[in-house]
Design a protein around this motif. Structure first.
Motif, PDB file in Angstrom:
ATOM      1  N   LEU A 127      62.190  23.882  24.624  1.00 27.95           N
ATOM      2  CA  LEU A 127      61.000  24.661  24.296  1.00 27.95           C
ATOM      3  C   LEU A 127      60.569  25.514  25.487  1.00 27.95           C
ATOM      4  CD1 LEU A 127      58.757  22.096  22.366  1.00 27.95           C
ATOM      5  CD2 LEU A 127      60.226  23.876  21.423  1.00 27.95           C
ATOM      6  N   PRO A 128      60.326  26.801  25.264  1.00 27.46           N
ATOM      7  CA  PRO A 128      59.775  27.636  26.336  1.00 27.46           C
ATOM      8  C   PRO A 128      58.351  27.190  26.645  1.00 27.46           C
ATOM      9  CG  PRO A 128      59.850  28.843  24.259  1.00 27.46           C
ATOM     10  CD  PRO A 128      60.568  27.550  24.032  1.00 27.46           C
ATOM     11  N   THR A 129      57.872  27.509  27.821  1.00 31.09           N
ATOM     12  CA  THR A 129      56.552  27.058  28.259  1.00 31.09           C
ATOM     13  C   THR A 129      55.458  27.400  27.256  1.00 31.09           C
ATOM     14  OG1 THR A 129      57.214  27.310  30.572  1.00 31.09           O
ATOM     15  CG2 THR A 129      54.854  27.228  30.127  1.00 31.09           C
ATOM     16  N   ALA A 130      55.528  28.574  26.646  1.00 30.97           N
ATOM     17  CA  ALA A 130      54.482  29.018  25.725  1.00 30.97           C
ATOM     18  C   ALA A 130      54.376  28.146  24.473  1.00 30.97           C
ATOM     19  CB  ALA A 130      54.723  30.470  25.321  1.00 30.97           C
ATOM     20  N   LEU A 131      55.446  27.429  24.137  1.00 30.84           N
ATOM     21  CA  LEU A 131      55.435  26.583  22.937  1.00 30.84           C
ATOM     22  C   LEU A 131      55.400  25.094  23.258  1.00 30.84           C
ATOM     23  CD1 LEU A 131      58.019  28.481  20.686  1.00 30.84           C
ATOM     24  CD2 LEU A 131      55.557  28.291  20.298  1.00 30.84           C
ATOM     25  N   ASP A 132      55.637  24.738  24.496  1.00 24.00           N
ATOM     26  CA  ASP A 132      55.683  23.325  24.881  1.00 24.00           C
ATOM     27  C   ASP A 132      54.268  22.821  25.133  1.00 24.00           C
ATOM     28  OD1 ASP A 132      56.287  20.811  25.737  1.00 24.00           O
ATOM     29  OD2 ASP A 132      57.557  21.436  27.424  1.00 24.00           O
ATOM     30  N   LEU A 133      53.746  22.027  24.208  1.00 24.01           N
ATOM     31  CA  LEU A 133      52.367  21.550  24.292  1.00 24.01           C
ATOM     32  C   LEU A 133      52.257  20.182  24.946  1.00 24.01           C
ATOM     33  CD1 LEU A 133      51.066  22.549  20.736  1.00 24.01           C
ATOM     34  CD2 LEU A 133      51.405  23.962  22.763  1.00 24.01           C
ATOM     35  N   SER A 134      53.368  19.558  25.255  1.00 24.87           N
ATOM     36  CA  SER A 134      53.369  18.201  25.793  1.00 24.87           C
ATOM     37  C   SER A 134      52.557  18.109  27.084  1.00 24.87           C
ATOM     38  CB  SER A 134      54.808  17.754  26.070  1.00 24.87           C
ATOM     39  OG  SER A 134      54.839  16.458  26.620  1.00 24.87           O
ATOM     40  N   TRP A 171      42.423  23.312  26.213  1.00 20.34           N
ATOM     41  CA  TRP A 171      42.077  24.594  26.825  1.00 20.34           C
ATOM     42  C   TRP A 171      43.220  25.196  27.638  1.00 20.34           C
ATOM     43  CZ3 TRP A 171      39.687  19.935  27.911  1.00 20.34           C
ATOM     44  CH2 TRP A 171      39.986  19.350  29.138  1.00 20.34           C
ATOM     45  N   GLU A 172      44.316  24.439  27.777  1.00 21.04           N
ATOM     46  CA  GLU A 172      45.481  24.942  28.484  1.00 21.04           C
ATOM     47  C   GLU A 172      46.527  25.550  27.532  1.00 21.04           C
ATOM     48  OE1 GLU A 172      45.608  21.887  32.306  1.00 21.04           O
ATOM     49  OE2 GLU A 172      46.594  21.295  30.429  1.00 21.04           O
ATOM     50  N   ILE A 173      46.267  25.448  26.237  1.00 26.29           N
ATOM     51  CA  ILE A 173      47.201  25.969  25.237  1.00 26.29           C
ATOM     52  C   ILE A 173      46.831  27.405  24.906  1.00 26.29           C
ATOM     53  CG2 ILE A 173      48.109  25.685  22.902  1.00 26.29           C
ATOM     54  CD1 ILE A 173      47.425  22.693  23.154  1.00 26.29           C
ATOM     55  N   ASN A 174      47.689  28.338  25.294  1.00 24.11           N
ATOM     56  CA  ASN A 174      47.401  29.767  25.109  1.00 24.11           C
ATOM     57  C   ASN A 174      47.877  30.272  23.746  1.00 24.11           C
ATOM     58  OD1 ASN A 174      46.156  30.083  27.597  1.00 24.11           O
ATOM     59  ND2 ASN A 174      48.065  30.579  28.639  1.00 24.11           N
ATOM     60  N   HIS A 175      47.336  29.681  22.700  1.00 25.84           N
ATOM     61  CA  HIS A 175      47.655  30.112  21.344  1.00 25.84           C
ATOM     62  C   HIS A 175      46.414  30.704  20.712  1.00 25.84           C
ATOM     63  CE1 HIS A 175      51.267  27.109  20.903  1.00 25.84           C
ATOM     64  NE2 HIS A 175      51.468  28.060  21.793  1.00 25.84           N
TER      65      HIS A 175
END
Length: 238
Positions: free
Chosen positions: A136-143, A148-152
């Motif tokens: 998973l690329p960083t933008a999709l890796d939610l682990s 507030w750190e999830i840029n979606h």
């Protein structure tokens, strides 16, 4: 323009993993039948008909055939929405190409924006990447990330204002805000047919790009960003 420069607008189009239920192996047939028993509301549909209609929306039984992306940038002091369609019969190759694009962007500031993205596009992309053995690329890796750190960004969430009672379609919001609809000669329910019966992946990719353009325009409306005209350019597909 500053608040738009790190946003990648996207949309995905998905189909059932095979054209017919009979193409599933025996184990997957059993698992689909079990899932379908909880979902099936239409009377008179055969297992194969229900599979053709609905399997594509589930990452376990579907696959991605097109990813539309778009971003705003300034060109001679004019705002331009640049669009590009990625599509491929080979899902793994398609996802690897998309992952490479994300990898070239600044991961700490990159934001992904889609309509109903939190419930569909983002998890579907992540699940299909893992199924295809792609990290998973960083933008999709939610682990391990805090909310507030999830840029979606999800334009449907933006419209809900905390109200979780109902789904609001992109087409309805486009109509409300007087944005030209992407649902012209096809809509989401047609994708499986166009892919398997018409064999027209290019048409699906074009439809996917239209949804990206509508999502980007909707975002501007929801953020009350100036409605000055902007140019739309399409980078050659793939």
């Amino acid at each position: 323009m500053k608040e738009l420069k790190d946003i990648l607008f996207l949309d995905i189009e998905t189909v059932s993993s095979g054209e017919t239920y009979e193409e599933l192996n025996e184990r997957m047939k059993i698992l689909w039948s079990r899932k379908a028993s909880f979902l099936k509301k239409e009377e008179g549909l055969t297992e194969d008909e229900f599979y053709f209609q609905r399997a594509g929306i589930y990452a376990e039984f579907g696959k991605i055939v097109s990813i539309g992306i778009g971003f705003f940038h300034l060109e001679e002091e004019k705002r331009v929405l640049r669009l590009k369609a990625l599509y491929d019969e080979n899902e793994k190759a398609l996802l690897e190409r998309f992952s490479t694009i994300l990898g070239k962007m600044k991961s700490d500031s990159l934001k992904l924006c889609a309509h109903n993205g939190r419930e569909f596009d983002f998890p579907y992309l992540s699940r299909r990447m893992l199924i295809n053995g792609i990290s998973l690329p960083t933008a999709l890796d939610l682990s391990g990330k805090k909310p507030w750190e999830i840029n979606h960004i999800d334009t449907m969430d933006m419209w809900k204002f905390g109200d979780w009672k109902h789904y609001t379609s992109l087409d309805l919001l486009a109509a409300i805000f007087n944005i030209e609809s992407s649902k012209t000669d096809m809509n989401g329910s047609d994708v499986n047919r166009v892919y398997y019966k018409d064999r027209n992946l290019g048409k699906i990719a074009d439809y996917c790009l239209q949804d990206v353009a509508v999502t980007a325009q909707l975002y501007l409306k929801l953020k009350n960003i100036t409605s000055e005209p902007f140019e739309v350019t399409v980078t050659p597909a793939n």
